[in-house]
Design a protein around this motif. Structure first.
Motif, short mmCIF file in Angstrom:
data_model
loop_
_atom_site.label_atom_id
_atom_site.label_comp_id
_atom_site.label_asym_id
_atom_site.label_seq_id
_atom_site.Cartn_x
_atom_site.Cartn_y
_atom_site.Cartn_z
N UNK A 17 -13.92 -1.20 -8.00
CA UNK A 17 -12.53 -1.52 -8.31
C UNK A 17 -11.63 -0.76 -7.35
N UNK A 18 -10.67 -1.45 -6.78
CA UNK A 18 -9.83 -0.85 -5.76
C UNK A 18 -8.37 -1.19 -6.02
N UNK A 19 -7.53 -0.33 -5.57
CA UNK A 19 -6.11 -0.61 -5.53
C UNK A 19 -5.86 -1.41 -4.26
N UNK A 20 -5.08 -2.45 -4.35
CA UNK A 20 -4.88 -3.34 -3.22
C UNK A 20 -3.50 -3.10 -2.65
N UNK A 21 -3.41 -2.83 -1.37
CA UNK A 21 -2.13 -2.60 -0.74
C UNK A 21 -1.97 -3.55 0.44
N UNK A 22 -0.74 -3.87 0.74
CA UNK A 22 -0.44 -4.85 1.77
C UNK A 22 0.73 -4.37 2.59
N UNK A 23 0.75 -4.75 3.85
CA UNK A 23 1.93 -4.52 4.67
C UNK A 23 2.25 -5.80 5.41
N UNK A 24 3.49 -6.13 5.48
CA UNK A 24 3.94 -7.22 6.34
C UNK A 24 3.98 -6.63 7.75
N UNK A 151 -5.92 9.29 -3.79
CA UNK A 151 -4.46 9.42 -3.82
C UNK A 151 -3.86 9.86 -2.49
N UNK A 152 -4.58 10.70 -1.74
CA UNK A 152 -4.06 11.12 -0.43
C UNK A 152 -3.92 9.91 0.50
N UNK A 153 -4.91 9.02 0.48
CA UNK A 153 -4.84 7.82 1.30
C UNK A 153 -3.69 6.92 0.84
N UNK A 154 -3.52 6.77 -0.48
CA UNK A 154 -2.44 5.94 -1.00
C UNK A 154 -1.08 6.46 -0.52
N UNK A 155 -0.91 7.77 -0.59
CA UNK A 155 0.34 8.39 -0.15
C UNK A 155 0.56 8.10 1.34
N UNK A 156 -0.49 8.22 2.16
CA UNK A 156 -0.40 7.93 3.59
C UNK A 156 0.02 6.48 3.82
N UNK A 157 -0.66 5.54 3.15
CA UNK A 157 -0.35 4.13 3.36
C UNK A 157 1.08 3.80 2.96
N UNK A 158 1.51 4.34 1.82
CA UNK A 158 2.83 3.99 1.31
C UNK A 158 3.97 4.73 2.01
N UNK A 159 3.84 6.03 2.19
CA UNK A 159 4.97 6.81 2.72
C UNK A 159 5.03 6.83 4.24
N UNK A 160 3.88 6.82 4.90
CA UNK A 160 3.89 6.91 6.37
C UNK A 160 3.75 5.56 7.05
N UNK A 161 3.07 4.62 6.39
CA UNK A 161 2.76 3.36 7.08
C UNK A 161 3.47 2.14 6.49
#
Length: 174
Positions: A17-24, A151-161
């Motif tokens: 099970x994974x959290x799914x993140x997307x970027x345009x 959570x460290x990766x999530x923070x990176x994806x959301x706040x930095x990328x």
């Protein structure tokens, strides 16, 4: 930064099970320095990348890694490496897919920076390369899955990328 690349085809994969993140996709600035990004295309290069990939995929021994990588390559998986000098600092495993909800997009299956080289901008630089590649390939989205506890990766994806959480991904073992 030097960039060497190749075509990317659709790929399939199963995860917990994974959290799914997307970027345009948007244009990002290229980092300057002594780095180079290239596709790893043969077993010698894949073996060079194994110690870094093993930090992310600890369940894979070297033989299982090579066997899986051979199959994944046949299914369109592309393994990119960011080198600092002559050393692999980060890896990204990607593929181009098309579906109803994202349309044509790049999916990132694996993204890891060598533990001794983290917090130096290599993950950012490698993701920026993937974003440019996606845009050049006619994709409007880059998507990835990330373990719920990472959570460290999530923070990176959301706040930095600039990624946004959009869904959960579920699996059922059969």
């Amino acid at each position: 930064m030097k960039i060497a690349g190749a075509g990317i085809q659709p790929v399939s994969s199963f995860h917990k099970i994974r959290l799914f993140v997307v970027i345009r996709v948007s244009v990002l600035h290229e980092a300057e320095g002594t780095t180079m990004i290239k596709e790893l295309t043969n077993e010698t290069e894949w073996l060079e990348g194994y110690p870094v990939m093993h930090e992310l995929r600890t369940h894979l021994d070297q033989d299982a890694y090579l066997a899986c990588l051979r199959t994944m390559r046949e299914e369109g998986y592309t393994l990119l490496a960011l080198y600092e000098q002559d050393e692999i600092a980060a890896l990204a495993g990607i593929g181009i897919l098309t579906n109803f909800y994202f349309g044509r997009h790049v999916f990132i299956y694996d993204l890891v920076t060598k533990s001794s080289m983290r917090s130096k901008g290599y993950g950012n630089e490698l993701l920026a390369h993937v974003h440019r590649y996606a845009k050049e390939s006619g994709c409007g989205i880059v998507a990835l899955g990330s373990g719920l506890a990472n959570l460290d990766a999530h923070r990176f994806y959301e706040t930095k990328m600039g990624y946004e959480k959009t869904a959960y991904s579920f699996i059922c073992r059969v």
